[in-house]
Design an enzyme around this catalytic site. Structure first.
Site, short mmCIF file in Angstrom:
data_model
loop_
_atom_site.label_atom_id
_atom_site.label_comp_id
_atom_site.label_asym_id
_atom_site.label_seq_id
_atom_site.Cartn_x
_atom_site.Cartn_y
_atom_site.Cartn_z
N ASP A 20 -46.33 28.97 -7.02
CA ASP A 20 -45.32 29.89 -7.51
C ASP A 20 -44.54 30.46 -6.33
O ASP A 20 -44.91 30.26 -5.18
CB ASP A 20 -46.00 31.03 -8.29
CG ASP A 20 -45.03 31.83 -9.12
OD1 ASP A 20 -44.70 31.40 -10.23
OD2 ASP A 20 -44.60 32.91 -8.66
N TYR B 285 -47.14 33.17 -4.91
CA TYR B 285 -48.56 32.92 -4.69
C TYR B 285 -48.88 31.44 -4.90
O TYR B 285 -48.08 30.67 -5.45
CB TYR B 285 -49.42 33.77 -5.64
CG TYR B 285 -49.25 33.42 -7.11
CD1 TYR B 285 -49.96 32.36 -7.68
CD2 TYR B 285 -48.39 34.13 -7.93
CE1 TYR B 285 -49.81 32.03 -9.01
CE2 TYR B 285 -48.24 33.80 -9.25
CZ TYR B 285 -48.95 32.75 -9.80
OH TYR B 285 -48.79 32.42 -11.12
N ASP C 245 -42.61 38.77 -17.22
CA ASP C 245 -42.61 37.47 -16.54
C ASP C 245 -43.31 36.41 -17.40
O ASP C 245 -44.06 35.58 -16.89
CB ASP C 245 -43.30 37.59 -15.18
CG ASP C 245 -42.96 36.44 -14.25
OD1 ASP C 245 -41.91 35.80 -14.44
OD2 ASP C 245 -43.75 36.15 -13.34
#
Length: 293
Positions: A63, A66, A180
């Site tokens: 991502d 992360y 999100d």
């Protein structure tokens, strides 16, 4: 010399632990309104060994903020989330929020369960239960020709995720907005049960308020227009993102790749069925009645 280096590294780890631990505790206590939930802790060295020193071939999810690694800890398969390391405190704040809310949500069957965290690194790391390595966005992608998820399975996934988001909005003393929700942050276990894996952008609405004002954060294509314009956040922002996720489940394409016709009369069901028929993933079978609005 080696003893000196080892001592220095241990000292640095303790410094990170004190800084991260204090800030994380403040975040946790604030979120729980004074009722804290103890979180177990593993060392940085244990997580290094668990992930084969964060080997690239152990990466499951990559991502913007992360990496999620597959690993093994005490002969138990696990996931380890390692946040980006930069000079700002932004990702550290997201990591704290991810640990706090993720641990509070772990009781829900559609959330990846937090086992422990590590506070000895510059950015805190999170250890999760291992449920399977399938990513929802990959399984429904139009480029995937190996194992296509049938429509009934996609509907069940949508219902499960709706329950998880509803729980986030209603289970705590203050409503929490996820902001999100997207297919790329959802894992599927061996029975295709969806698991939310990321709560870093979550924000709670103050007691007695209908919204919270915050910086505009989110992903292109999923961001609710009213939040992008006003920076005000309500639970409805998640409803918009969830609608986009439903569109992905239906079409097998990213939201930016789906072109919708906007000038169709609202009372013309036949036209709307024709539009949806063009959007539907051609690899799945849906009866026309199921497209009726």
């Amino acid at each position: 010399m080696f003893a000196c280096l080892k001592g220095k590294r241990h000292e640095n780890n303790q410094t990170f632990f004190r800084k991260n631990g204090g800030a994380l505790l403040e975040e946790l206590v604030a979120f729980c309104d004074g009722r804290s939930n103890p979180i177990r802790h593993f060392s940085a060295e244990e997580l290094l060994r668990a992930t084969n020193y964060y080997a690239n071939n152990q990466i499951i999810v990559q991502d913007a903020g992360y990496l999620l690694y597959e690993g093994s800890l005490k002969e138990r398969p696990i996931f380890v989330k390692k946040y980006a390391v930069d000079s700002s405190c932004l990702w550290k704040h997201f990591a704290y929020r991810d640990i706090v809310i993720g641990s509070q949500m772990s009781a829900h069957k559609n959330v990846l369960k937090v086992i422990v965290c590590c506070l000895e690194t510059k950015q805190p790391s999170i250890v999760y239960e291992f449920t399977g390595k399938q990513i929802l966005s990959n399984l429904i992608s139009a480029t995937n020709t190996e194992s296509v998820l049938p429509w009934k399975c996609r509907l069940r996934i949508a219902v499960d995720l709706a329950n998880a988001v509803t729980y986030l909005h209603t289970a705590f003393s203050r409503p929490v907005v996820h902001r999100d929700i997207r297919c790329s942050s959802i894992l599927l276990d061996h029975n295709n049960v969806p698991k939310l894996i990321d709560f870093g952008l979550c924000i709670s609405i103050p007691q007695g308020q209908s919204h919270v004002e915050d910086a505009v954060l989110g992903r292109m294509g999923y961001l609710a227009p009213e939040h992008a314009i006003s920076s005000y956040l309500k639970e409805k922002a998640d409803v918009y993102s969830f609608g986009i996720l439903l569109l992905e489940l239906l079409s097998g394409r990213r939201p930016t790749d789906v072109i919708m016709v906007n000038n169709v009369p609202h009372d013309d069901d036949q036209h709307r069925v024709e539009i949806f028929s063009k959007v539907v993933d051609p690899r799945i079978s849906i009866e026309e009645e199921q497209l009726q609005v």
